[in-house]
Design a protein around this motif. Structure first.
Motif, short mmCIF file in Angstrom:
data_model
loop_
_atom_site.label_atom_id
_atom_site.label_comp_id
_atom_site.label_asym_id
_atom_site.label_seq_id
_atom_site.Cartn_x
_atom_site.Cartn_y
_atom_site.Cartn_z
N ARG A 266 -17.56 94.90 12.27
CA ARG A 266 -18.70 95.70 11.81
C ARG A 266 -18.57 97.16 12.21
N LEU A 267 -19.16 98.00 11.33
CA LEU A 267 -19.24 99.44 11.61
C LEU A 267 -20.71 99.86 11.65
N CYS A 268 -20.98 100.86 12.50
CA CYS A 268 -22.31 101.47 12.54
C CYS A 268 -22.24 102.81 11.81
N ARG A 269 -22.90 102.89 10.66
CA ARG A 269 -22.85 104.11 9.87
C ARG A 269 -23.77 105.17 10.47
N ALA A 270 -23.58 106.40 9.99
CA ALA A 270 -24.38 107.51 10.51
C ALA A 270 -25.86 107.33 10.22
N ASP A 271 -26.20 106.63 9.09
CA ASP A 271 -27.61 106.43 8.74
C ASP A 271 -28.21 105.22 9.43
N GLY A 272 -27.45 104.59 10.33
CA GLY A 272 -27.95 103.45 11.08
C GLY A 272 -27.65 102.11 10.44
N ALA A 273 -27.17 102.11 9.20
CA ALA A 273 -26.86 100.85 8.53
C ALA A 273 -25.60 100.23 9.12
N VAL A 274 -25.50 98.92 9.01
CA VAL A 274 -24.33 98.19 9.50
C VAL A 274 -23.56 97.68 8.29
N SER A 275 -22.25 97.90 8.28
CA SER A 275 -21.40 97.44 7.18
C SER A 275 -20.25 96.63 7.77
N TRP A 276 -19.63 95.85 6.90
CA TRP A 276 -18.48 95.04 7.28
C TRP A 276 -17.22 95.60 6.61
N VAL A 277 -16.13 95.66 7.34
CA VAL A 277 -14.86 96.10 6.79
C VAL A 277 -13.77 95.11 7.14
N HIS A 278 -12.77 95.06 6.27
CA HIS A 278 -11.57 94.30 6.57
C HIS A 278 -10.43 95.31 6.73
N ALA A 279 -9.89 95.39 7.95
CA ALA A 279 -8.83 96.36 8.25
C ALA A 279 -7.50 95.62 8.39
N ARG A 280 -6.46 96.23 7.81
CA ARG A 280 -5.13 95.61 7.89
C ARG A 280 -4.08 96.69 8.12
N GLY A 281 -3.27 96.53 9.14
CA GLY A 281 -2.23 97.50 9.46
C GLY A 281 -1.11 96.85 10.26
N ARG A 282 -0.17 97.70 10.67
CA ARG A 282 0.96 97.17 11.45
C ARG A 282 1.52 98.26 12.33
N CYS A 283 1.88 97.87 13.54
CA CYS A 283 2.44 98.83 14.50
C CYS A 283 3.98 98.83 14.37
N PHE A 284 4.55 100.03 14.38
CA PHE A 284 6.01 100.19 14.30
C PHE A 284 6.52 100.77 15.62
N HIS A 285 7.63 100.20 16.14
CA HIS A 285 8.27 100.67 17.37
C HIS A 285 9.53 101.49 17.03
N ASP A 286 9.89 102.33 17.97
CA ASP A 286 11.16 103.07 17.82
C ASP A 286 12.30 102.22 18.32
#
Length: 667
Positions: A266-286
């Protein structure tokens, strides 16, 4: 002359509506389980053979899901659903042949000859009306749907909108996943997601997170600062406080393992509303194994979450309905016969939790008996018959034996659930407790037999009264008057018995009704005695005896003169089994009487008619005195006519003898 059908609503050809329908990409698509389940439920809830999810296009109506209706589409001139487009709520047409909009419809005038229609408007996620969820019957329904059925249809139509919204979201999610698979490289990944998704790229050594405008707005960060790069902490502040801890742990795990990150939070928006997000990423190493880059995308899934919540709420409501109906409900699949579920009311009826049988053979675990005492075999249960393909509907009334040994009558009724091809895929069974109904039927049977017995006794007595009256009457007029009076007394005694709450009559009422025909002034009889109940036979006999004594007194005794009167009193002497009923008849103020030269009928009548008691009949100069005593227990027991010590015919013969003796005495 036939009147032309009203024109279709203008909404049928509304461009905005047709664009919304086209955007959903539903027309001419393959069947989908979610829509098929809804029409099956609509048919069950509304108890109809036909249910449709009908989409009204510009030149036809097409059915996304259907049950009981083979065609997949019809022309607009055969559409009833088109009239639903302009309705704010459920449109109900009880008789399609009587409504000017539908009486000339080819589906009404020809095959399949539909007669009843009810449809709830279907709305797209953006609010545009698409068609209707409708139910159809081949018979008119003057009362339409019940309130519960209409509410169920309305709820199911909203469920269609929920399915459409979820379908749209899933399509968007699939498109996103396809885009993510194009490349794992940061720039290509971010580029593919730009414009429709929020994207980020975290430079871990510099702790600078670069993000697109959409991502920045989701996390309440200035888009300009996000484009130039900002510390990770600036974005973490946008995560809901309750989710920050575990989301941080998942990010750290990706940093440590160079793994993928895929979470919903969940995220807390600036207007006080609560929204749901699906985040997808990946970490890369050197090359040295240190984390250097962490790109990814984020999608707002608030609408998807709300759709899930709505679906869960709908399922909860369905479960609530299942648990509140006053009957037990059982569902099974076919052809295996495996029981899928049963509601709480079913467990109450059966006395145990629903048996989750693996096949119809396992129904033998239910112990029940037919009305003749035969055990019910497993294959006889409606559920076993339907799931095995023997029939589409079945019912059975059995005496079910609960685990504690108690047996109760239950009614079982089942119906098949068929797919579009008519094949049985399951069954639903309703179980109701009919113990009270069976008890009432048994009680009614006893009452019917008792009524038959009473009627036969009464007819025998009436026949004897008529025979003896006609045989001994000096004239037809005298016979008519005597017979009428006797039958009136008999009828009044029956009225007393029928009006009571028990199978007995009050002595006071019997006496009052027996002498009422002879009380011309309302002061001829002085009646005293305690409250006392006697049986039907004793009540009828006592009423007839008192009537004959009063008739003789009216002709020859105290009631034959204006000043004469009669005292009637009764008492109970002793207690329990030794209690004795004592009744006295005393005439006073009448002409002198003399005793007859031979034994009168009165004493034999009273002694034999009232359980073999003793009688004393004396002829004093001031008037006749009759005294009767009999065991109280004998007066309270009803006996069969064959067991009476004095049959009705003999009773009447002795009454006529008493008349003759009174006449001889008066002369």
């Amino acid at each position: 002359m036939l009147m032309p059908s009203p024109p279709l609503p203008t909404l049928v050809h509304d461009p905005a509506r047709l664009d919304a329908l086209a955007a959903l990409k539903l027309l001419d698509t393959a069947p989908e389980e979610d829509f098929d389940d809804i029409v099956q439920l609509a048919a069950l809830v509304c108890d109809v053979p036909v249910a449709l999810v009908s989409l009204v296009a510009g030149d036809r109506q097409w059915f996304k899901a259907r049950v009981g209706f083979p065609p997949c589409e019809t022309s607009l001139n055969a559409s009833v659903c088109a009239y639903t487009l302009a309705e704010p709520d459920v449109l109900t047409i009880p008789d399609l042949t009587a409504d000017p909009r539908t009486r000339d419809n080819p589906l009404v005038t020809g095959e399949p000859f539909i007669r009843f229609y009810a449809g709830a408007p279907l709305h797209a996620p953006d609010g545009q009306v698409l068609g209707s969820l409708c139910v159809i019957d081949h018979k008119p329904r003057a009362q339409g749907l019940t309130a519960k059925q209409a509410d169920g249809l309305r709820r199911l139509s909203r469920q269609v909108t929920t399915v459409l919204r979820e379908r749209q979201l899933n399509r968007e999610m699939r498109a996103t996943r396809d885009a993510l698979h194009l490349s794992e490289e940061r720039l290509n990944f971010a580029f593919a997601a730009a414009g429709s998704l929020g994207w980020w790229d975290w430079d871990i050594p510099a702790d600078r997170l670069y993000a697109g405008e959409q991502f920045a707005r989701m996390f309440s960060v200035d888009p300009v600062k996000a484009a130039q790069g900002a510390p990770l902490s600036a974005f973490v502040d946008g995560i809901h406080p309750d989710d920050r801890g575990w989301v941080g742990e998942r990010i750290q795990h990706s940093l440590d393992t160079a793994g993928e990150f895929s979470e919903e939070y969940r995220l807390c928006r600036a207007d006080g509303a609560v929204s749901w997000v699906h985040a997808r990423g990946r970490c890369f190493h050197d090359a040295g194994g240190k984390p250097v880059r962490f790109p990814g995308v984020v999608l707002d899934v608030t609408a998807h979450r709300e759709a899930d919540a709505a679906r869960l709420a709908s399922e909860a409501r369905l479960r609530t309905v299942m648990e509140t109906v006053p009957v037990g409900i059982l569902l099974a699949e076919a052809p295996s016969g495996r029981i899928l579920m049963g509601n709480g009311r079913l467990a109450e009826f059966l006395g145990h939790e629903t048996l989750y049988a693996s096949s119809s053979n396992a129904y033998g675990g239910f112990v029940a008996f037919h009305g003749d005492g035969r055990p019910v075999d497993g294959h006889e249960y409606p559920l076993a018959q339907i799931t095995s393909g023997t029939c589409k509907r079945a019912s059975l009334e059995v005496q079910y034996q609960r685990p504690d040994g108690e047996r109760r009558w239950i009614a079982i009724a089942g119906e098949a659930i068929d797919d579009e091809q008519g094949a049985t895929v399951g069954a639903v069974v309703a179980v109701s407790d009919i113990e009270d109904r069976k008890a009432a039927e048994a009680h009614q049977d006893i009452l019917n037999r008792e009524l038959s017995h009473r009627l036969k006794n009464t007819l025998t007595l009436v026949q004897s009264i008529a025979s003896q009256t006609l045989r001994n009457a000096p004239s037809l007029t005298a016979a008519r008057d005597a017979l009428a009076a006797r039958l009136i007394v008999l009828g009044k005694a029956h009225d007393i018995l029928l009006a009571g709450q028990t199978d007995s009559a009050s002595v006071d009422q019997v006496v009052q009704e027996a002498v009422s025909l002879h009380d011309d002034t309302g002061r001829r009889f002085r009646i005293t005695g305690p409250s006392l109940l006697i049986g039907p036979s004793a009540a009828l006999s006592l009423g007839l005896m008192l009537h004959e004594l009063a008739t003789n007194a009216q002709k020859y005794g105290a009631l034959s003169v204006p000043a004469g009167w009669v005292s009637i009193g009764w008492t109970v002497e002793g207690e329990g089994a030794e209690a004795v009923f004592q009744l006295d008849w005393q005439e006073q103020g009448g002409p002198p009487v003399t005793a007859p030269t031979r034994t009168g009928f009165g004493s034999r009548l009273i002694q034999r008619g009232l359980a073999g008691g003793d009688v004393s009949l004396r002829y004093h100069s001031e008037g006749v005195h009759c005294s009767l005593s009999a065991p109280l227990a004998g007066l309270r027991v009803d006996v069969q006519p064959a067991a009476l010590p004095c049959p009705a015919s003999a009773l009447l013969r002795q009454i006529e003898g008493l008349h003759e003796r009174r006449m001889a005495g008066s002369s």
